[in-house]
Write an enzyme that holds these catalytic residues in place. Structure first.
Site, PDB file in Angstrom:
ATOM      1  N   HIS A 135       0.839  -1.205   0.000  1.00 26.94           N
ATOM      2  CA  HIS A 135       0.000   0.000   0.000  1.00 26.94           C
ATOM      3  C   HIS A 135       0.875   1.257   0.000  1.00 26.94           C
ATOM      4  CE1 HIS A 135      -3.783  -1.985   0.450  1.00 26.94           C
ATOM      5  NE2 HIS A 135      -3.671  -2.302   1.722  1.00 26.94           N
ATOM      6  N   TYR A 223     -10.568   0.544 -10.941  1.00 27.73           N
ATOM      7  CA  TYR A 223     -11.513  -0.495 -10.501  1.00 27.73           C
ATOM      8  C   TYR A 223     -12.772  -0.474 -11.378  1.00 27.73           C
ATOM      9  CZ  TYR A 223     -14.647  -2.881  -7.118  1.00 27.73           C
ATOM     10  OH  TYR A 223     -15.539  -3.725  -6.499  1.00 27.73           O
ATOM     11  N   LYS A 290     -19.620  -5.726  -0.924  1.00 23.29           N
ATOM     12  CA  LYS A 290     -20.584  -5.694  -2.036  1.00 23.29           C
ATOM     13  C   LYS A 290     -19.905  -5.853  -3.384  1.00 23.29           C
ATOM     14  CE  LYS A 290     -24.484  -3.028  -0.363  1.00 23.29           C
ATOM     15  NZ  LYS A 290     -25.290  -1.830  -0.617  1.00 23.29           N
TER      16      LYS A 290
HETATM   17  P1  A3P Z   1     -16.792  -2.819  -1.105  1.00 23.61           P
HETATM   18  O1  A3P Z   1     -16.572  -2.579   0.363  1.00 23.61           O
HETATM   19  O2  A3P Z   1     -17.209  -1.575  -1.814  1.00 23.61           O
HETATM   20  O3  A3P Z   1     -17.685  -3.950  -1.389  1.00 23.61           O
HETATM   21  P2  A3P Z   1      -9.403  -4.226  -0.871  1.00 23.61           P
HETATM   22  O4  A3P Z   1      -9.217  -5.588  -1.422  1.00 23.61           O
HETATM   23  O5  A3P Z   1      -8.460  -3.215  -1.441  1.00 23.61           O
HETATM   24  O6  A3P Z   1      -9.445  -4.232   0.608  1.00 23.61           O
HETATM   25  O7  A3P Z   1     -10.823  -3.711  -1.405  1.00 23.61           O
HETATM   26  C1  A3P Z   1     -11.990  -4.253  -0.878  1.00 23.61           C
HETATM   27  C2  A3P Z   1     -13.141  -3.877  -1.800  1.00 23.61           C
HETATM   28  O8  A3P Z   1     -13.075  -4.694  -2.979  1.00 23.61           O
HETATM   29  C3  A3P Z   1     -14.467  -4.156  -1.167  1.00 23.61           C
HETATM   30  O9  A3P Z   1     -15.369  -3.194  -1.736  1.00 23.61           O
HETATM   31  C4  A3P Z   1     -14.745  -5.573  -1.642  1.00 23.61           C
HETATM   32  O10 A3P Z   1     -16.073  -5.988  -1.542  1.00 23.61           O
HETATM   33  C5  A3P Z   1     -14.282  -5.462  -3.083  1.00 23.61           C
HETATM   34  N1  A3P Z   1     -13.977  -6.761  -3.699  1.00 23.61           N
HETATM   35  C6  A3P Z   1     -13.522  -7.886  -3.110  1.00 23.61           C
HETATM   36  N2  A3P Z   1     -13.375  -8.868  -4.006  1.00 23.61           N
HETATM   37  C7  A3P Z   1     -13.763  -8.376  -5.192  1.00 23.61           C
HETATM   38  C8  A3P Z   1     -13.853  -8.929  -6.504  1.00 23.61           C
HETATM   39  N3  A3P Z   1     -13.526 -10.188  -6.741  1.00 23.61           N
HETATM   40  N4  A3P Z   1     -14.283  -8.120  -7.489  1.00 23.61           N
HETATM   41  C9  A3P Z   1     -14.621  -6.849  -7.261  1.00 23.61           C
HETATM   42  N5  A3P Z   1     -14.572  -6.267  -6.040  1.00 23.61           N
HETATM   43  C10 A3P Z   1     -14.130  -7.016  -5.015  1.00 23.61           C
END
Ligand code: A3P
Length: 323
Positions: A135, A223, A290
């Site tokens: 990060h 994204y 979500k």
């Molecule tokens: P939301 O809270 O909006 O649903 P990170 O991996 O950087 O922590 O990001 C988490 C976000 O990515 C969350 O967003 C999560 O639900 C979403 N996410 C997780 N898996 C995913 C996937 N396979 N495709 C798209 N979004 C995903």
């Protein structure tokens, strides 16, 4: 351990006390290091990572600001680069039984927690190309990452969805230990840049600029765009990583199979992600909520939307970047 700040060496505590400090979201404090806010734990790992990590030309580094879809990016790139070894259709594909965070280590966290520590010259647990994530902002990457041909893939996301995602994520993490920061206060913290690896906008810009200057080295993804046209962006990813899909792979539907394997619906419903824990002890399910674009519409007031839009416009002015 994230909540603790004891157990550090005196030298490190001295460094902490010399840095600007702000209230944290999960850890008690954030510290400003090289212009960005980090928890003490991340900072400890960062210092070690900066001093000890030696990138190779063949390494791949995935970079995100938290909640930009890190886990999704890890799943896609892991699947792409390992598709010869691990057939995408295999019932034994590693993604079916491991959370992506356990397949692609966070450099600064692995160093900090000494779980699965990454040795410098020979990381025999990872075959070439080695795949890592971080990060950290560009300024804090080890020199060897900048000076080698190590490729960087950056994924960003709309800050309104990031804030909403972050708030829910931290609420889940804090639920057992302490009350969550009120939504309005957390929003203010986010807008003022006080988030892990924040200010968010400076983080994004640092990689955006590098991706414009060094197209072979830094690939910049959004994204929302990957969500809208996964086929196109997976092909872009594969080409950038010098492992393009062959005509045969495309014709037999392999790109679609990768999309399906890494999709939110598939990953979030796997047993490992419903009830398992990462090597750091977090419930895997907290990483899936979500997975949609635009959920901010259900959470932010008009004033909040205006404020975030205005900050984004001001910060990105003249850069050519729109989120
Ligand atoms: P939301 O809270 O909006 O649903 P990170 O991996 O950087 O922590 O990001 C988490 C976000 O990515 C969350 O967003 C999560 O639900 C979403 N996410 C997780 N898996 C995913 C996937 N396979 N495709 C798209 N979004 C995903």
């Amino acid at each position: 351990k994230c909540l603790e700040e004891n157990g550090f060496t005196q030298t490190f505590k001295n460094l902490l006390s010399s840095l600007p400090k702000a209230k944290g979201w999960y850890s008690p404090h954030l510290y400003n290091y090289q212009g960005f806010w980090l928890t003490a734990l991340h900072l400890e790992g960062t210092l070690f990572f900066q001093q000890n990590f030696h990138a190779r030309d063949s390494d791949i580094l995935l970079v995100t600001s938290p909640k930009s879809g890190t886990i999704w990016l890890k799943a896609m790139v892991f699947t792409l680069i390992n598709r010869m070894q691990h057939s995408v259709l295999s019932k034994e594909h590693p993604l079916l039984t491991c959370n992506p965070h356990d397949l692609v280590p966070f450099l600064e966290l692995n160093y900090a927690q000494e779980k699965n520590p990454i040795s410098q010259e020979d990381d025999s647990s990872l075959t070439s190309p080695r795949l890592y994530s971080t990060h950290l902002p560009y300024v804090s990457l080890p020199e060897s990452v900048k000076n080698t041909k190590c490729k960087i893939i950056y994924m960003c996301r709309n800050p309104k969805d990031i804030f909403v995602s972050l708030w829910h994520y931290i609420s889940k993490l804090r639920s057992q230990e302490s009350e969550m920061i009120p939504f309005e206060e957390a929003f203010d913290m986010f807008c003022n840049g006080f988030t892990m690896a924040g200010p968010f906008w400076d983080h994004v810009l640092s990689y955006w600029e590098k991706s414009c200057e060094m197209t072979q080295k830094v690939l910049f993804l959004k994204y929302e765009e990957v969500k809208e046209k996964p086929f196109l962006h997976l092909k872009r990813l594969a080409e950038f990583l010098d492992c393009p899909f062959s005509l045969e792979e495309e014709e037999t539907g392999l790109v679609d199979e990768v999309i399906k394997l890494c999709s939110f619906d598939n990953l979030s419903n796997l047993e490992v992600n419903r009830s398992g824990k990462t090597m750091f002890g977090n419930d895997n399910r907290v990483f899936f909520r979500k997975g949609e674009v635009g959920d901010w519409k259900n959470h932010l007031t008009d004033e909040m939307v205006d404020r975030l839009n205005q900050i984004t416009e001001d910060k990105f002015k003249g850069s050519g970047l729109k989120l």
